[in-house]
Scaffold this motif. Structure first.
Motif, PDB file in Angstrom:
ATOM      1  N   MET A 223      -9.500  54.633  97.293  1.00 52.23           N
ATOM      2  CA  MET A 223      -9.164  53.225  97.532  1.00 52.23           C
ATOM      3  C   MET A 223     -10.411  52.397  97.813  1.00 52.23           C
ATOM      4  O   MET A 223     -10.518  51.248  97.393  1.00 52.23           O
ATOM      5  N   GLU A 224     -11.385  52.985  98.510  1.00 54.30           N
ATOM      6  CA  GLU A 224     -12.654  52.295  98.764  1.00 54.30           C
ATOM      7  C   GLU A 224     -13.397  52.038  97.456  1.00 54.30           C
ATOM      8  O   GLU A 224     -13.933  50.939  97.231  1.00 54.30           O
ATOM      9  N   LYS A 225     -13.435  53.029  96.575  1.00 57.48           N
ATOM     10  CA  LYS A 225     -14.090  52.853  95.280  1.00 57.48           C
ATOM     11  C   LYS A 225     -13.411  51.744  94.473  1.00 57.48           C
ATOM     12  O   LYS A 225     -14.077  50.929  93.827  1.00 57.48           O
ATOM     13  N   VAL A 226     -12.087  51.718  94.505  1.00 56.84           N
ATOM     14  CA  VAL A 226     -11.343  50.694  93.769  1.00 56.84           C
ATOM     15  C   VAL A 226     -11.570  49.319  94.392  1.00 56.84           C
ATOM     16  O   VAL A 226     -11.716  48.318  93.675  1.00 56.84           O
ATOM     17  N   ALA A 227     -11.621  49.245  95.706  1.00 57.56           N
ATOM     18  CA  ALA A 227     -11.886  47.969  96.377  1.00 57.56           C
ATOM     19  C   ALA A 227     -13.265  47.437  95.999  1.00 57.56           C
ATOM     20  O   ALA A 227     -13.440  46.228  95.764  1.00 57.56           O
ATOM     21  N   GLN A 228     -14.250  48.332  95.924  1.00 51.38           N
ATOM     22  CA  GLN A 228     -15.599  47.923  95.504  1.00 51.38           C
ATOM     23  C   GLN A 228     -15.562  47.376  94.076  1.00 51.38           C
ATOM     24  O   GLN A 228     -16.199  46.355  93.771  1.00 51.38           O
ATOM     25  N   LEU A 229     -14.822  48.052  93.209  1.00 51.97           N
ATOM     26  CA  LEU A 229     -14.699  47.608  91.821  1.00 51.97           C
ATOM     27  C   LEU A 229     -14.015  46.239  91.744  1.00 51.97           C
ATOM     28  O   LEU A 229     -14.438  45.365  90.974  1.00 51.97           O
ATOM     29  N   CYS A 230     -12.972  46.048  92.542  1.00 53.45           N
ATOM     30  CA  CYS A 230     -12.279  44.756  92.570  1.00 53.45           C
ATOM     31  C   CYS A 230     -13.217  43.648  93.035  1.00 53.45           C
ATOM     32  O   CYS A 230     -13.246  42.552  92.458  1.00 53.45           O
ATOM     33  N   ALA A 231     -13.981  43.931  94.066  1.00 52.55           N
ATOM     34  CA  ALA A 231     -14.921  42.929  94.583  1.00 52.55           C
ATOM     35  C   ALA A 231     -15.939  42.539  93.520  1.00 52.55           C
ATOM     36  O   ALA A 231     -16.222  41.346  93.311  1.00 52.55           O
ATOM     37  N   GLU A 232     -16.497  43.522  92.833  1.00 49.03           N
ATOM     38  CA  GLU A 232     -17.461  43.243  91.765  1.00 49.03           C
ATOM     39  C   GLU A 232     -16.829  42.412  90.653  1.00 49.03           C
ATOM     40  O   GLU A 232     -17.461  41.493  90.108  1.00 49.03           O
TER      41      GLU A 232
END
Length: 243
Positions: free
Chosen positions: A24-33
């Motif tokens: 979920m952290e990896k996906v959140a980082q991707l969403c932010a980018e």
């Protein structure tokens, strides 16, 4: 008095927290980018999963650049059994994705508890061919217990770039009673909404930490909401047809 479902959901939340936060952290980082680049978060689900796709759209506290791919024939209100059959039709997702205007710089969340049906698998395949990053929200234990209905023989979790397990049981319903064969209390909707809103909230935090101001809706039922949202909508209306 017994509300077993509440206990089941408490346990489910603990399972998600204990096992899914890394992805979920990896996906959140991707969403932010993706948001910082000015691109779109797409969401797709069929049947009851379409509710999870609608959850983050035009939502108080949610990102403005969210595009749910909604197809009436895949929803229950246009005929429940019909929607079940439509999930198994080949070729539909290619059309839906093309019509959405999604590009390689966008990302797509595909939500399916089983991850086995044609439309879901095809959407993942088509999105990857377009260059989108694909995030699956699915039940791994359920998906691994069934066969794919797609000609490729693959299921959603086998195609996605990131897989978030909703930690549900086979068959979704999780409350069991003595002397009664059928279970009740499906968990995939609550789990899916929890995951989506957790990822979005974390992505907002990441964007703020980078010194950016994230595009977030205000409730239109506050006195200042309409005026606030009207200004923020202008940037995205040309790309998000549903706005």
């Amino acid at each position: 008095m017994s509300f077993k479902y509440i206990d089941v959901i408490k346990e489910l939340i603990n399972k998600i927290e204990n096992s899914q936060l890394d992805v979920m952290e990896k996906v959140a980082q991707l969403c932010a980018e993706t948001i910082i680049r000015g691109n779109i978060l797409y969401f797709f689900g069929t049947g009851h999963s379409h509710m999870i796709s609608e959850e983050p759209f035009y939502r108080a506290g949610g990102f403005v650049p969210v595009y749910p791919i909604l197809e009436t024939s895949l929803m229950l209100h246009d005929g429940a059994y019909k929607s079940t059959l439509m999930e198994r039709v080949n070729g539909l997702s290619k059309i839906l994705l093309e019509q959405s205007g999604a590009t390689k710089d966008d990302i797509i969340f595909i939500i399916s508890n089983s991850g086995r049906n044609n439309v879901t698998v095809e959407m993942a395949i088509e999105a990857k061919e377009k260059g989108l990053k694909v995030i699956a929200i699915t039940s791994l234990i359920h998906s691994k217990s069934v066969k794919s209905r797609h000609p490729s023989g693959k299921k959603l979790y086998e195609i996605a770039d990131y897989v978030i397990d909703n930690c549900g049981v086979v068959g979704d319903a999780a409350v069991q009673y003595e002397n009664f064969e059928q279970k009740t209390g499906p968990t995939s909707t609550i789990a899916g909404v929890l995951i989506v809103n957790s990822v979005i909230s974390r992505a907002v935090e990441i964007i703020l930490d980078k010194g950016w101001k994230p595009p977030i809706f205000m409730s239109s039922n506050t006195d200042e909401g309409d005026e606030f949202n009207k200004k923020i909508l202008q940037k995205y209306k040309s790309r998000i047809k549903l706005l």
